[in-house]
Design an enzyme around this catalytic site. Structure first.
Site, mmCIF file in Angstrom:
data_model
loop_
_atom_site.group_PDB
_atom_site.id
_atom_site.type_symbol
_atom_site.label_atom_id
_atom_site.label_comp_id
_atom_site.label_asym_id
_atom_site.label_seq_id
_atom_site.Cartn_x
_atom_site.Cartn_y
_atom_site.Cartn_z
ATOM 1 N N ALA A 42 0.701 -1.292 -7.224
ATOM 2 C CA ALA A 42 0.148 -0.206 -8.285
ATOM 3 C C ALA A 42 -0.804 -0.815 -9.266
ATOM 4 O O ALA A 42 -1.653 -0.142 -9.665
ATOM 5 C CB ALA A 42 1.452 0.166 -8.984
ATOM 6 N N ALA A 43 -0.597 -2.095 -9.355
ATOM 7 C CA ALA A 43 -1.827 -2.900 -10.453
ATOM 8 C C ALA A 43 -3.366 -2.531 -9.489
ATOM 9 O O ALA A 43 -4.018 -2.208 -10.344
ATOM 10 C CB ALA A 43 -1.442 -4.018 -10.793
ATOM 11 N N ASP A 67 5.914 1.863 -11.497
ATOM 12 C CA ASP A 67 4.968 1.045 -11.218
ATOM 13 C C ASP A 67 3.365 1.299 -11.608
ATOM 14 O O ASP A 67 2.999 0.568 -12.565
ATOM 15 C CB ASP A 67 4.885 0.396 -9.881
ATOM 16 C CG ASP A 67 5.894 -0.321 -9.400
ATOM 17 O OD1 ASP A 67 7.069 -0.202 -9.921
ATOM 18 O OD2 ASP A 67 6.002 -1.089 -8.311
#
Ligand code: PMV
Length: 310
Positions: free
Chosen positions: A106-107, A148
């Site tokens: 997700a980052a 997330d």
């Protein structure tokens, strides 16, 4: 540490303090961004390409079901922009281990979307960026709750619940965590599917566990706001027991949690999907070093993080 800068887009890594898996079924979860994550830049190029230098990865977008996940995820993100947009080269730098429950995918997704937005002049709020990252996350996780991507885009400490506005949580005292990565990568998709199968077989039992986890989340929020780390640590331990009852823990995770508790942590639990990945131990100034030492022989990587730190 991830730092901002002109045209560098950030995606934060995160830890789930309490509430993983229950959050997939509409319960609240308490999560915190950590000072490790991904950053991305984009520039116009003669074709679309995504590179992740630390992993030696270079992919072009593809909708072929047999293509690598990253190529499909990149295509899913690009499909959300208008046809006829300029083609782009996106470069990502990442500090998080993948498959460890720290929100690495997700980052990366949020940082990629941020870099493309910046380059194409698209302005949107962090929560909208998080929504856009769901298409990316679905390629990796099947049925992501969205926690997330939301933490990757919004940062801080928050209570996340599907379909509800994000509720920010202000800690009375800084929350210091030792994160131990046991070195076993795990598949969030497989663990989420395993809980779904257990729930199909025994809906009442599993829903009771999920309700129990939701109660821990509500109490955890109060403990954070009151600065009561002893109480929060006990909630970590209770949550670990509930997650173990859903067969989400492993011998390695149990060993790391036990070692951290014996070394003076307030409490410890797995974080993220389980079945491998990371545990978190809540520590004070006096217990941080002993907990790190106790984890050293067990963990493949150890991170000392402040929950919610930029
Ligand atoms: O992606 P991970 O491993 O940090 O886990 C995400 C948390 C889950 O609740 C297990 C899944 C989800 O989509 O919320």
């Amino acid at each position: 540490m991830i730092e901002g800068g002109s045209h560098v887009a950030i995606g934060h890594g995160k830890v789930i303090l309490l509430g993983e898996h229950a959050v997939v079924y509409g319960r609240p979860a308490l999560a915190a961004a950590i000072g490790l994550g991904a950053r991305a830049t984009a520039e116009r190029a003669d074709h679309d390409v995504l590179t992740i230098a630390p992993w030696n990865v270079r992919v072009e977008p593809s909708v072929d079901p047999g293509a690598p996940e990253l190529a499909r995820a990149f295509a899913a993100v690009l499909a959300q922009y208008p046809e006829g947009r300029p083609t782009l080269s996106v470069a990502v730098d990442v500090e998080l281990p993948g498959g460890a429950g720290l929100g690495c995918s997700a980052a990366i997704g949020v940082s990629v979307i941020g870099a493309i937005d910046d380059t194409l002049g698209v302005a949107r709020e962090p929560r909208a960026r998080a929504d856009a990252s769901l298409a990316w996350e679905r390629v990796f996780h099947g049925n992501p709750s969205g926690i997330d991507g939301t933490m990757a885009a919004c940062g801080g400490i928050a209570v996340f619940q599907r379909g509800q506005p994000l509720e920010r949580v202000a800690p009375r005292e800084p929350l210091r965590l030792i994160v131990g990565y046991g070195g076993e990568a795990s598949s969030t998709r497989a663990m989420v599917e395993s809980v779904a199968r257990q729930r199909d077989r025994a809906p009442e039992r599993v829903d009771q566990v999920l309700d129990g986890i939701a109660a821990l989340v509500r109490n955890g929020r109060l403990a954070i706001e009151a600065g009561d780390h002893a109480a929060l640590g006990k909630l970590f331990d209770l949550c670990q027991a509930l997650l173990s009852s859903l067969m989400l823990s492993t011998t390695k995770l149990e060993e790391m949690c036990d070692a951290a508790r014996r070394a003076g942590a307030f409490g410890a639990k797995l974080t993220g999907a389980g079945g491998g990945g990371c545990m978190i131990a809540l520590v004070g100034d006096a217990s941080a070093a002993p907990v790190r030492e106790a984890l050293a022989p067990l963990a493949a990587q150890i991170f000392d993080v402040e929950a919610g730190a930029p």
